[in-house]
Design a protein around this motif. Structure first.
Motif, PDB file in Angstrom:
ATOM      1  N   MET A 182       0.831  -1.220   0.000  1.00  0.00           N
ATOM      2  CA  MET A 182       0.000   0.000   0.000  1.00  0.00           C
ATOM      3  C   MET A 182       0.860   1.262   0.000  1.00  0.00           C
ATOM      4  SD  MET A 182      -3.014  -0.605  -0.491  1.00  0.00           S
ATOM      5  CE  MET A 182      -3.652   1.056  -0.278  1.00  0.00           C
ATOM      6  N   HIS A 183       2.070   1.149   0.543  1.00  0.00           N
ATOM      7  CA  HIS A 183       2.971   2.317   0.551  1.00  0.00           C
ATOM      8  C   HIS A 183       3.523   2.590  -0.842  1.00  0.00           C
ATOM      9  CE1 HIS A 183       3.854   1.720   5.144  1.00  0.00           C
ATOM     10  NE2 HIS A 183       2.610   2.083   4.901  1.00  0.00           N
ATOM     11  N   MET A 184       3.366   1.612  -1.750  1.00  0.00           N
ATOM     12  CA  MET A 184       3.891   1.773  -3.125  1.00  0.00           C
ATOM     13  C   MET A 184       2.731   1.802  -4.126  1.00  0.00           C
ATOM     14  SD  MET A 184       7.118  -0.893  -3.119  1.00  0.00           S
ATOM     15  CE  MET A 184       6.228  -2.390  -2.745  1.00  0.00           C
ATOM     16  N   HIS A 185       1.514   2.012  -3.613  1.00  0.00           N
ATOM     17  CA  HIS A 185       0.318   1.775  -4.423  1.00  0.00           C
ATOM     18  C   HIS A 185       0.338   2.490  -5.786  1.00  0.00           C
ATOM     19  CE1 HIS A 185      -3.791   0.816  -5.322  1.00  0.00           C
ATOM     20  NE2 HIS A 185      -4.031   2.087  -5.551  1.00  0.00           N
ATOM     21  N   VAL A 186       0.569   3.803  -5.773  1.00  0.00           N
ATOM     22  CA  VAL A 186       0.471   4.552  -7.037  1.00  0.00           C
ATOM     23  C   VAL A 186       1.585   4.120  -7.999  1.00  0.00           C
ATOM     24  CG1 VAL A 186       0.619   6.857  -8.063  1.00  0.00           C
ATOM     25  CG2 VAL A 186      -0.757   6.491  -6.034  1.00  0.00           C
ATOM     26  N   ALA A 187       2.781   3.895  -7.448  1.00  0.00           N
ATOM     27  CA  ALA A 187       3.896   3.450  -8.316  1.00  0.00           C
ATOM     28  C   ALA A 187       3.552   2.111  -8.953  1.00  0.00           C
ATOM     29  CB  ALA A 187       5.171   3.348  -7.490  1.00  0.00           C
ATOM     30  N   LEU A 188       2.986   1.203  -8.175  1.00  0.00           N
ATOM     31  CA  LEU A 188       2.658  -0.121  -8.722  1.00  0.00           C
ATOM     32  C   LEU A 188       1.542  -0.013  -9.766  1.00  0.00           C
ATOM     33  CD1 LEU A 188       2.859  -2.383  -5.518  1.00  0.00           C
ATOM     34  CD2 LEU A 188       4.650  -1.871  -7.191  1.00  0.00           C
ATOM     35  N   PRO A 225      -0.522  10.468  -0.950  1.00  0.00           N
ATOM     36  CA  PRO A 225      -0.295   9.194  -1.611  1.00  0.00           C
ATOM     37  C   PRO A 225      -0.028   9.264  -3.109  1.00  0.00           C
ATOM     38  CG  PRO A 225      -2.644   9.525  -1.277  1.00  0.00           C
ATOM     39  CD  PRO A 225      -1.953  10.721  -0.691  1.00  0.00           C
ATOM     40  N   GLY A 226       0.326  10.423  -3.633  1.00  0.00           N
ATOM     41  CA  GLY A 226       0.626  10.535  -5.063  1.00  0.00           C
ATOM     42  C   GLY A 226       1.948   9.871  -5.432  1.00  0.00           C
ATOM     43  N   PHE A 227       2.312  10.000  -6.709  1.00  0.00           N
ATOM     44  CA  PHE A 227       3.550   9.376  -7.201  1.00  0.00           C
ATOM     45  C   PHE A 227       4.756  10.120  -6.609  1.00  0.00           C
ATOM     46  CE2 PHE A 227       6.963   8.462 -10.154  1.00  0.00           C
ATOM     47  CZ  PHE A 227       6.788   7.105 -10.394  1.00  0.00           C
ATOM     48  N   PRO A 228       5.682   9.413  -5.920  1.00  0.00           N
ATOM     49  CA  PRO A 228       6.768  10.108  -5.207  1.00  0.00           C
ATOM     50  C   PRO A 228       7.801  10.749  -6.120  1.00  0.00           C
ATOM     51  CG  PRO A 228       6.685   7.745  -4.637  1.00  0.00           C
ATOM     52  CD  PRO A 228       5.724   7.959  -5.757  1.00  0.00           C
ATOM     53  N   THR A 229       8.224  11.942  -5.760  1.00  0.00           N
ATOM     54  CA  THR A 229       9.301  12.604  -6.500  1.00  0.00           C
ATOM     55  C   THR A 229      10.575  11.762  -6.486  1.00  0.00           C
ATOM     56  OG1 THR A 229      10.710  14.574  -6.601  1.00  0.00           O
ATOM     57  CG2 THR A 229       9.875  14.012  -4.436  1.00  0.00           C
ATOM     58  N   ASP A 230      10.770  10.977  -5.433  1.00  0.00           N
ATOM     59  CA  ASP A 230      11.978  10.149  -5.354  1.00  0.00           C
ATOM     60  C   ASP A 230      11.978   9.032  -6.397  1.00  0.00           C
ATOM     61  OD1 ASP A 230      12.941  11.702  -3.360  1.00  0.00           O
ATOM     62  OD2 ASP A 230      12.596  10.278  -1.734  1.00  0.00           O
ATOM     63  N   LEU A 231      10.834   8.757  -7.017  1.00  0.00           N
ATOM     64  CA  LEU A 231      10.796   7.749  -8.089  1.00  0.00           C
ATOM     65  C   LEU A 231      10.735   8.386  -9.479  1.00  0.00           C
ATOM     66  CD1 LEU A 231       8.371   5.087  -6.558  1.00  0.00           C
ATOM     67  CD2 LEU A 231      10.849   4.920  -6.793  1.00  0.00           C
ATOM     68  N   GLN A 232      10.831   9.713  -9.523  1.00  0.00           N
ATOM     69  CA  GLN A 232      10.754  10.370 -10.834  1.00  0.00           C
ATOM     70  C   GLN A 232      11.864   9.907 -11.778  1.00  0.00           C
ATOM     71  OE1 GLN A 232      12.875  12.913 -12.767  1.00  0.00           O
ATOM     72  NE2 GLN A 232      12.168  14.537 -11.402  1.00  0.00           N
ATOM     73  N   PRO A 233      13.123   9.744 -11.304  1.00  0.00           N
ATOM     74  CA  PRO A 233      14.145   9.232 -12.238  1.00  0.00           C
ATOM     75  C   PRO A 233      13.819   7.832 -12.747  1.00  0.00           C
ATOM     76  CG  PRO A 233      15.167  10.158 -10.255  1.00  0.00           C
ATOM     77  CD  PRO A 233      13.699  10.079  -9.975  1.00  0.00           C
ATOM     78  N   MET A 234      13.222   7.005 -11.883  1.00  0.00           N
ATOM     79  CA  MET A 234      12.885   5.643 -12.334  1.00  0.00           C
ATOM     80  C   MET A 234      11.806   5.725 -13.425  1.00  0.00           C
ATOM     81  SD  MET A 234      14.800   4.930  -9.901  1.00  0.00           S
ATOM     82  CE  MET A 234      15.093   5.747  -8.347  1.00  0.00           C
ATOM     83  N   ALA A 235      10.858   6.664 -13.261  1.00  0.00           N
ATOM     84  CA  ALA A 235       9.778   6.810 -14.250  1.00  0.00           C
ATOM     85  C   ALA A 235      10.371   7.228 -15.595  1.00  0.00           C
ATOM     86  CB  ALA A 235       8.754   7.831 -13.762  1.00  0.00           C
TER      87      ALA A 235
END
Ligand code: UD1
Length: 421
Positions: free
Chosen positions: A258-264, A301-311
């Motif tokens: 659930m902590h990764m919900h939006v990314a998943l 709970p939006g998409f984390p800025t820390d995952l922006q490079p992965m996106a």
């Protein structure tokens, strides 16, 4: 001394990976140990360089800190210093979180403005305003934040933006203020809930953590306890992106899905099959070339800025045109320039990045500018046509425990090299 990773392209990540505690939680939990005399024990701590940096800050303030495997023990004396102005402090962005803990415990603090990631301007105005509401006077003095209060009194404070750090500073100081405080438009990140859980175990009276309104009834003192750090949702999701980009097959444990919900959900949109196996376990499989994604970074709970490079790295190897919008930090697109070195068809326009995906990237020499950009470059290098060099990897090691070992255990081909510069 500069360290690089040499990463072989054309591999597929396959296997099982266990994620340890969250960097963005443990550093704050360590700071909270300053608020109670005696021994605080934290378990499930990640093996990352930032823990030693934070331990150095706490030692400077008078604590004894021991790091043994995944256990960090902090012994806080009756009397602590409240001046964190050494070079050790400037090394660590998260050192600012001692601000709220010190003001709560001692009524004052002098904290050197932190260094940290090169991802944009990171002002402390909301941290300061929160402390002002609680009765502290604050000002900047030669690159240091100075806070002084005769007495801290509970207050109502509304953040203009749900800043993670400003929420933490306010909650920590308010926990030891006299009377009731209400923080509205608070950050809702899982790490905030973890911090509030530790404070509550220590005797603080906090309700509403994880929602936009946090109520804190101040108590005169806190007692030390043991606490297990929550799993790192950014690290967990980084591996999930790696599985999708390399068309791999990974089981990822140790993090609440659930902590990764939006990314998943974004990865499902790209074609991944993701199954939740349990409360802390997911299985990610990607068969074909991923599909383009549209995403914008937002507070949890939006998409984390820390995952922006992965996106962006995912978009670079996906079918079609993707758009990734950065709403949190102004300079976080330096990563795009490095992706272009790897042959990515990407350009930025203000806070939007447009990426047209390719089946394979070109191997290249690229530079990590921050923790997450570094991890994103290694994932991209695994999708390139030969061996790439990712330079300045000390950034990656600040946030990803046993990174090389983990990549290898999943089938990646990676080696580290050091050179004198
Ligand atoms: C934390 C995380 C970081 C993550 C970020 C957003 C840690 C150690 N770091 O950083 O990995 O990327 O949350 O999820 O936990 N701002 C102000 N004034 C302030 C405070 C913040 O203008 O007083 C702005 C910042 O410049 C930024 C935005 O608010 O544009 C969000 O920052 P914030 O949520 O505070 O991030 P950090 O706590 O620094």
């Amino acid at each position: 001394m500069s360290r690089s990773y040499f990463v072989q392209g054309g591999v597929r990540l396959d296997g099982e990976i266990e994620v340890t505690g969250a960097k963005n939680s443990v550093l704050k939990l360590m700071a909270i140990a300053l608020m109670a005399t005696g021994r605080t024990t934290l378990t499930n701590c990640p093996d990352i360089a930032d823990i030693e940096a934070m331990a150095a800050v706490l030692r400077l303030l008078g604590c004894e800190v021991e790091v043994a495997g995944d256990v960090v023990t902090i012994d806080t004396p009756e009397e602590i210093s409240n001046e964190a102005t050494d070079k050790a402090v400037q090394k660590l962005r998260a050192s600012v979180c001692v601000l709220g803990a010190l003001v709560g415990r001692t009524g004052g603090a002098v904290v050197a403005m932190p260094g940290g990631d090169a991802i944009g301007n990171r002002p402390l105005d909301m941290h300061q305003r929160g402390l002002n509401h609680l009765g502290a006077e604050t000002h900047m003095d030669h690159g240091r934040v100075v806070a002084r209060a005769e007495k801290l009194t509970g207050a109502e404070y509304r953040l203009t933006f749900p800043s993670v750090g400003a929420t933490e500073t306010f909650v920590m100081a308010a926990a030891l203020a006299e009377g009731k405080s209400v923080l509205s438009n608070a950050a809702r990140e899982p790490e905030i809930s973890d911090i509030c859980e530790l404070l509550s175990k220590m005797g603080a009276k906090i309700t509403g953590a994880g929602t936009s309104t946090i109520e804190i009834e101040g108590v005169p003192e806190l007692s030390p306890v043991s606490h297990r750090v929550i799993g790192d949702r950014i690290v967990g999701a980084t591996w999930a992106f790696g599985a999708v980009m390399t068309r791999g097959d990974l089981t990822i444990t140790g993090v609440d899905p659930m902590h990764m919900h939006v990314a998943l959900e974004k990865l499902r949109g790209a074609g991944a099959e993701i199954e939740v196996l349990g409360p802390k376990s997911i299985h990610v499989v990607q068969e074909k070339q991923p599909l383009a994604i549209y995403t914008q970074t937002m507070p949890f709970p939006g998409f984390p800025t820390d995952l922006q490079p992965m996106a962006i790295a995912l978009a670079a190897v996906s079918k079609g045109m993707s758009v990734v919008t950065e709403n949190i930090f102004e300079s976080r697109f330096r990563f795009v320039e490095e992706m272009v070195r790897m042959g990515a068809d990407a350009e930025t326009d203000g806070h939007h990045a447009k990426i047209v995906g390719r089946d394979r990237l070109d191997s290249a020499t690229v530079w990590a500018s921050d923790i997450r950009a570094g991890a994103g470059l290694v994932l991209a290098a695994m999708c390139a046509d030969g061996e790439s060099e990712v330079c300045e990897v000390h950034h990656i090691e600040r946030g990803y425990p046993e990174f090389i070992e983990n990549v290898r255990s999943l089938g990646g081909i990676i080696r580290a090299a050091e050179e004198l510069v």
